[in-house]
Design an enzyme around this catalytic site. Structure first.
Site, PDB file in Angstrom:
ATOM      1  N   GLU A   1       0.810  -1.228   0.000  1.00 46.42           N
ATOM      2  CA  GLU A   1       0.000   0.000   0.000  1.00 46.42           C
ATOM      3  C   GLU A   1       0.838   1.272   0.000  1.00 46.42           C
ATOM      4  O   GLU A   1       0.388   2.322  -0.454  1.00 46.42           O
ATOM      5  CB  GLU A   1      -0.974   0.008   1.178  1.00 46.42           C
ATOM      6  CG  GLU A   1      -2.125  -0.978   1.047  1.00 46.42           C
ATOM      7  CD  GLU A   1      -1.802  -2.357   1.606  1.00 46.42           C
ATOM      8  OE1 GLU A   1      -0.616  -2.606   1.923  1.00 46.42           O
ATOM      9  OE2 GLU A   1      -2.731  -3.181   1.723  1.00 46.42           O
TER      10      GLU A   1
ATOM     11  N   PHE B   1     -11.290  -6.667  14.564  1.00 50.29           N
ATOM     12  CA  PHE B   1     -10.224  -7.104  13.665  1.00 50.29           C
ATOM     13  C   PHE B   1      -9.945  -6.017  12.607  1.00 50.29           C
ATOM     14  O   PHE B   1     -10.855  -5.535  11.948  1.00 50.29           O
ATOM     15  CB  PHE B   1     -10.657  -8.410  12.985  1.00 50.29           C
ATOM     16  CG  PHE B   1      -9.661  -8.926  11.993  1.00 50.29           C
ATOM     17  CD1 PHE B   1      -8.375  -9.291  12.388  1.00 50.29           C
ATOM     18  CD2 PHE B   1      -9.990  -9.020  10.649  1.00 50.29           C
ATOM     19  CE1 PHE B   1      -7.452  -9.763  11.467  1.00 50.29           C
ATOM     20  CE2 PHE B   1      -9.075  -9.494   9.722  1.00 50.29           C
ATOM     21  CZ  PHE B   1      -7.793  -9.866  10.131  1.00 50.29           C
ATOM     22  N   GLN B   2      -8.700  -5.637  12.476  1.00 50.42           N
ATOM     23  CA  GLN B   2      -8.249  -4.631  11.503  1.00 50.42           C
ATOM     24  C   GLN B   2      -8.880  -3.255  11.716  1.00 50.42           C
ATOM     25  O   GLN B   2      -9.021  -2.473  10.773  1.00 50.42           O
ATOM     26  CB  GLN B   2      -8.440  -5.119  10.060  1.00 50.42           C
ATOM     27  CG  GLN B   2      -7.591  -6.370   9.798  1.00 50.42           C
ATOM     28  CD  GLN B   2      -7.448  -6.735   8.349  1.00 50.42           C
ATOM     29  OE1 GLN B   2      -8.344  -6.496   7.550  1.00 50.42           O
ATOM     30  NE2 GLN B   2      -6.319  -7.334   7.996  1.00 50.42           N
TER      31      GLN B   2
ATOM     32  N   LYS C   1     -17.380  -0.172   6.399  1.00 48.50           N
ATOM     33  CA  LYS C   1     -17.843  -1.196   5.454  1.00 48.50           C
ATOM     34  C   LYS C   1     -19.358  -1.156   5.238  1.00 48.50           C
ATOM     35  O   LYS C   1     -19.834  -1.332   4.117  1.00 48.50           O
ATOM     36  CB  LYS C   1     -17.425  -2.580   5.955  1.00 48.50           C
ATOM     37  CG  LYS C   1     -17.694  -3.682   4.946  1.00 48.50           C
ATOM     38  CD  LYS C   1     -17.057  -5.006   5.333  1.00 48.50           C
ATOM     39  CE  LYS C   1     -17.322  -6.051   4.238  1.00 48.50           C
ATOM     40  NZ  LYS C   1     -16.732  -7.347   4.575  1.00 48.50           N
TER      41      LYS C   1
ATOM     42  N   MET D   1      24.494   8.997   1.079  1.00 54.06           N
ATOM     43  CA  MET D   1      24.351  10.324   1.671  1.00 54.06           C
ATOM     44  C   MET D   1      24.712  10.295   3.159  1.00 54.06           C
ATOM     45  O   MET D   1      25.331  11.229   3.683  1.00 54.06           O
ATOM     46  CB  MET D   1      22.930  10.850   1.471  1.00 54.06           C
ATOM     47  CG  MET D   1      22.737  12.282   1.913  1.00 54.06           C
ATOM     48  SD  MET D   1      23.901  13.397   1.065  1.00 54.06           S
ATOM     49  CE  MET D   1      22.827  14.097  -0.180  1.00 54.06           C
TER      50      MET D   1
HETATM   51  C1  LIG Z   1      12.678   5.970   4.678  1.00 48.65           C
HETATM   52  C2  LIG Z   1      13.991   6.621   4.944  1.00 48.65           C
HETATM   53  N1  LIG Z   1      14.862   6.070   5.818  1.00 48.65           N
HETATM   54  C3  LIG Z   1      16.063   6.658   6.037  1.00 48.65           C
HETATM   55  C4  LIG Z   1      16.410   7.809   5.410  1.00 48.65           C
HETATM   56  C5  LIG Z   1      17.748   8.489   5.701  1.00 48.65           C
HETATM   57  N2  LIG Z   1      18.576   8.513   4.492  1.00 48.65           N
HETATM   58  C6  LIG Z   1      18.676   9.593   3.683  1.00 48.65           C
HETATM   59  S1  LIG Z   1      19.657   9.352   2.394  1.00 48.65           S
HETATM   60  C7  LIG Z   1      20.032   7.794   2.884  1.00 48.65           C
HETATM   61  C8  LIG Z   1      20.962   6.931   2.095  1.00 48.65           C
HETATM   62  C9  LIG Z   1      20.471   6.608   0.745  1.00 48.65           C
HETATM   63  O1  LIG Z   1      21.274   5.613   0.199  1.00 48.65           O
HETATM   64  P1  LIG Z   1      21.106   5.139  -1.286  1.00 48.65           P
HETATM   65  O2  LIG Z   1      19.693   4.897  -1.598  1.00 48.65           O
HETATM   66  O3  LIG Z   1      22.023   3.984  -1.532  1.00 48.65           O
HETATM   67  O4  LIG Z   1      21.515   6.413  -2.144  1.00 48.65           O
HETATM   68  P2  LIG Z   1      22.903   7.219  -2.251  1.00 48.65           P
HETATM   69  O5  LIG Z   1      22.897   8.230  -1.169  1.00 48.65           O
HETATM   70  O6  LIG Z   1      24.018   6.227  -2.097  1.00 48.65           O
HETATM   71  O7  LIG Z   1      22.831   7.837  -3.598  1.00 48.65           O
HETATM   72  C10 LIG Z   1      19.368   7.488   4.071  1.00 48.65           C
HETATM   73  C11 LIG Z   1      19.514   6.200   4.800  1.00 48.65           C
HETATM   74  C12 LIG Z   1      15.459   8.360   4.528  1.00 48.65           C
HETATM   75  N3  LIG Z   1      15.677   9.510   3.877  1.00 48.65           N
HETATM   76  N4  LIG Z   1      14.286   7.734   4.301  1.00 48.65           N
END
Ligand SMILES: Cc1ncc(C[n+]2csc(CCOP(=O)(O)OP(=O)(O)O)c2C)c(N)n1
Length: 566
Positions: free
Chosen positions: A49, A111-112, A161, A470
């Site tokens: 979802e 439920f749910q 529902k 990042m």
């Molecule tokens: C749902 C979620 N969890 C954690 C983060 C924190 N976060 C931001 S960038 C990143 C790393 C992304 O890694 P990748 O997809 O391999 O991309 P890259 O930075 O290597 O291009 C994380 C963990 C986020 N933005 N969203």
């Protein structure tokens, strides 16, 4: 007399909905039974979802229409919340319909059963729990109206529902009158005149363009304004494409990963005209140092965002298209900002906008993005979240609004595959190009199956550095290279095999030649494709403003080159 489920279908039809993304379940069975019987719009079965909400979001960003998702109660609904919050953070119009347990069961821990409206409230523009069949047509009409009017956003309707089975009279209102909700579309003429006078007096004016320019379809008015006044402009991540990439007055993206020239322009201007931008911390950096020399004009349809973070001297509430067109009538055309342009040119000569050191040994992500922009300049681009997102913002050449779909405000990893699905539905037969990191790609990879099942084609490019890049970049610079839980080397799936198992074409490439060959193969293929691109592991996104610093305090590419050569 028709039942609630049929009313839902009729309303979607009357709203001109072409496609809804969803997933069935017990409480939604009646709705799904009606969906089965109708041919007015398409239902796309996502595989999770969260994917439904992101797909509706991608569809809305690319098409400018309201995206629609339908899910069942409890876990079906809670799974959508990240997607709803993503749309809310970026002001994307969406209607989310969730099924609820029957009215008689509400409050019994059935439920749910979950308090869906209570959970969605902080991340939607408005929410409804439908209690009677009589109110259902009005609620549906209002939901679409609220989602797309004023500052757009997601609206949630939770429908028990029993309501979906109860019969009633379907009278769809032709007009909406909500006493407490009356968006202002025309800007105050006196304020617009004041701003026009301020422009006359200004020596260093600057436009600051955000996502609101795109939601209000104001690109033409803004381009005309710039042509007439020769006022330079910076944009936010969400404002990319409002101006043509190579418009001579486009100083490109500002903020944490903005260009030197754009950030210096923000810091040195004497009049900052914010147009549909909201002074996010990724743009302002340290607010007490932000645009310190400037008078601030803030044009926005949402009065509550004006002066929220930076105090506005010229507050203008209104639809940007209208306000910019009125402003165009007010400003003269014999303005001269040549000295200002000279200063900006000097900044550009000192630290040219978005540069990188290419290599023949290892693929650089910036090179890959540049090549894609060269080969498919009109692609509809989606990104996930991380370094790759910022490189796309810096290096892909956007010339039109609605060509980029990316999670700006919430920064949601896992956004891009389902959003690309939505974009593919909005932009039939156009190139749809998704850039993701290796971390992000795995977060909603199940939607590759939906793409294949829907016969939709997306070219997915994984910029694979075997890092949560990042976060790794911050660890390199601010945590003494302690790579806590970010190294994915040797703990990755075989993306090529995985993609093939979803029915996609797949490639893994390590050189420029291999990449170009694979990209051309993908363009020829009728299927969704995945190119797993092995890129240099320690490339950083620069410039970078450290969190909390003033935006003129940038770490610039030179520093990186010096560091790498050590
Ligand atoms: C749902 C979620 N969890 C954690 C983060 C924190 N976060 C931001 S960038 C990143 C790393 C992304 O890694 P990748 O997809 O391999 O991309 P890259 O930075 O290597 O291009 C994380 C963990 C986020 N933005 N969203």
């Amino acid at each position: 007399m028709i039942n609630g489920s049929k009313m839902i279908c009729e309303a979607l039809k009357l709203e001109g909905v072409e496609v809804v993304f969803g997933y069935p379940g017990g409480a939604a069975l009646n709705i799904y039974d009606e969906l089965y019987k109708q041919n007015d719009f398409k239902h796309v079965l996502v595989r999770h979802e969260q994917g439904a909400a992101h797909a509706a979001d991608g569809y809305a960003r690319a098409s400018g229409k309201v995206g629609v998702a339908i899910v069942t109660s409890g876990p079906g609904f809670t799974n959508t919340l990240t997607g709803v919050a993503t749309a809310y953070a970026d002001s994307i119009p969406m209607v989310l319909i969730s099924a609820q347990v029957a009215n008689s069961l509400i409050g019994t821990d059935a439920f749910q059963e979950i308090d869906a409206v209570g959970m969605s409230r902080p991340c939607v523009k408005h929410s409804y729990l439908v209690k009677t069949i009589e109110e259902l047509p009005r609620v549906l009409k209002e939901a679409f109206f609220i989602a797309r009017s004023g500052r757009p956003g997601p609206v949630h309707i939770d429908i028990p529902k029993d309501i979906t089975a109860t019969k009633g009279e379907f009278k769809y209102p032709s007009e909406i009158n909500i006493k407490t909700y009356k968006p202002t579309y025309k800007g105050n003429p006196r304020q617009i005149k004041r701003l026009a006078n301020a422009i006359l007096e200004s020596k260093k004016p600057l436009l600051y363009l955000g996502g609101g320019c795109i939601s209000s379809n104001a690109s033409n008015e803004i381009r005309y304004f710039i042509e007439k006044t020769k006022i330079p402009a910076v944009c936010t991540l969400m404002g990319l494409g409002v101006l043509e990439h190579d418009n001579p007055y486009n100083l490109r993206m500002a903020g944490m990963h903005g260009s030197y020239r754009a950030n210096m322009a923000m810091s040195e201007c004497d009049l900052l005209i914010s147009v549909g931008a909201r002074f996010d911390d990724r743009i302002t950096g340290k607010t007490s140092e932000f645009a310190k020399l400037a008078k601030i004009a803030h044009i926005d349809i949402d009065p509550s965002s004006i002066s929220k973070i930076i105090k506005a001297d010229f507050p203008i509430v209104g639809d940007i298209k209208n306000v910019m067109s009125d402003l165009n009538n007010e400003v003269g055309n014999n303005l001269d900002f040549s000295e200002w342009h000279e200063i900006l040119n000097r900044h550009e000569n000192l630290y040219p906008t978005f540069t990188y050191q290419d290599s023949d040994e290892v693929l650089k992500p910036q090179w890959v993005i540049n090549e894609c922009a060269k080969i498919t300049p009109n692609a509809n681009v989606i990104t996930d979240v991380g370094q790759h997102q910022m490189w796309v913002a810096q290096f892909f050449k956007f010339n039109e609004p609605r060509r980029l779909s990316t999670s700006g405000g919430l920064g949601t990893m896992g956004y891009s595959i389902p959003a690309a699905l939505g974009v593919a539905f909005a932009k039939n037969n156009e190139v749809v190009l998704n850039f993701a990191g290796d971390g992000s790609f795995l977060m909603n990879i199940q939607e590759l199956m939906t793409l294949t099942a829907s016969n939709k084609k997306v070219i997915n490019i994984i910029l694979n550095n075997s890092y949560l890049g990042m976060v790794r970049q911050w660890q390199t610079r601010f945590y003494n290279e302690r790579y806590s839980e970010t190294n994915l080397e040797d703990v990755q799936p075989d993306y090529e095999m995985l993609a093939k198992s979803f029915g996609c074409d797949a490639y893994r490439v390590k050189s420029k030649d291999e990449f170009i060959k694979a990209y051309h193969e993908c363009l020829k293929s009728p299927r969704t494709c995945v190119i797993d691109v092995v890129i240099s592991r320690f490339e950083d996104v620069l410039p970078m403003v450290p969190a909390g610093a003033a935006i003129y305090n940038m770490i610039l590419p030179q520093n990186l080159i010096a560091k790498d050569n050590k």
